[in-house]
Design an enzyme around this catalytic site. Sequence first.
Site, PDB file in Angstrom:
ATOM      1  N   ASP A 153      -3.012 -10.192   6.764  1.00 27.87           N
ATOM      2  CA  ASP A 153      -2.951 -11.193   7.825  1.00 27.87           C
ATOM      3  C   ASP A 153      -3.586 -10.673   9.116  1.00 27.87           C
ATOM      4  O   ASP A 153      -3.833  -9.470   9.275  1.00 27.87           O
ATOM      5  CB  ASP A 153      -1.499 -11.558   8.132  1.00 27.87           C
ATOM      6  CG  ASP A 153      -0.796 -12.208   6.958  1.00 27.87           C
ATOM      7  OD1 ASP A 153      -1.489 -12.792   6.110  1.00 27.87           O
ATOM      8  OD2 ASP A 153       0.445 -12.128   6.910  1.00 27.87           O
TER       9      ASP A 153
ATOM     10  N   TYR B 239       2.996  -0.755   1.000  1.00 28.73           N
ATOM     11  CA  TYR B 239       2.988  -1.084   2.422  1.00 28.73           C
ATOM     12  C   TYR B 239       3.984  -0.222   3.185  1.00 28.73           C
ATOM     13  O   TYR B 239       5.013   0.202   2.638  1.00 28.73           O
ATOM     14  CB  TYR B 239       3.371  -2.552   2.641  1.00 28.73           C
ATOM     15  CG  TYR B 239       2.291  -3.549   2.315  1.00 28.73           C
ATOM     16  CD1 TYR B 239       1.373  -3.955   3.282  1.00 28.73           C
ATOM     17  CD2 TYR B 239       2.190  -4.106   1.043  1.00 28.73           C
ATOM     18  CE1 TYR B 239       0.396  -4.884   2.990  1.00 28.73           C
ATOM     19  CE2 TYR B 239       1.204  -5.028   0.736  1.00 28.73           C
ATOM     20  CZ  TYR B 239       0.306  -5.420   1.721  1.00 28.73           C
ATOM     21  OH  TYR B 239      -0.673  -6.336   1.426  1.00 28.73           O
TER      22      TYR B 239
END
Length: 250
Positions: A56, A114
């Site tokens: 994003d 992540y």
Amino acid sequence: MRYRFRCEYLGSAFYGWQEQNEAGKTKFVTVQSSLEEAFSIALRSQVRIVGSGRTDTGVHARGQCVHFDFDGELDPRKTERSINGLTKRLIRIRNLQPCAPDFNARFDALERYYQYTIYTRPVALMRDFGWECGSLSLDLDAMEEEARAFLGEHDFIDFCIPRNDGKSTLCTLTEFRLERLNDWSCMFHIKGNRFLHRQVRAMVGTLFDIGRGRYPLGTVDRIFAKDFRGERTWAPPQGLVLQDVRYADY
């Protein structure tokens, strides 16, 4: 011939990973569009790149994996230097190498890793790489305990931006671990086979709500069971980093 490489980038400089165009609007500057422009200059040919996933706006990466096809002569080291010189120190590529013609950076990924960083005191130097919660007190023990509820296979439809493409929202998480970096910061380590749009930010935001006492332990299970109706927090993008993507041979 097909090639692949790793890249890292400063997410705050781009409008996400994927190239985007909207009718009547200026083309957004994305990581994909910036890399494709750099490759077109360095190789004097249009190159279409494919990443392991779409980060994003504002999300950083250290280990994004990318593949592309190129029929001409290519010197990996020289090409790396050229691309890194053209991307204004906002993107860096490494480990450029030829690969199998059927390798796919997206579909061959076995695991994505992540990291998400939270600061529990005011910071200035690192605020662009973590969620600054000021002087807010968080119950890290409760957050760590609740994070275990995400492990295993679940339908994460309520932990993402809704999608209407008919594709599965099942994901399998193998690690969701909280590491205390010092007395004022912590980092979540999150690994899974796949992640949906804004899924990590939704999960961390829910843990944040539990850590600050807004909701009790067991909230994650209630959300999975569709037995929760409260408002929830979305963690901001700058604390999130795509650290690594694992493959069978890369």
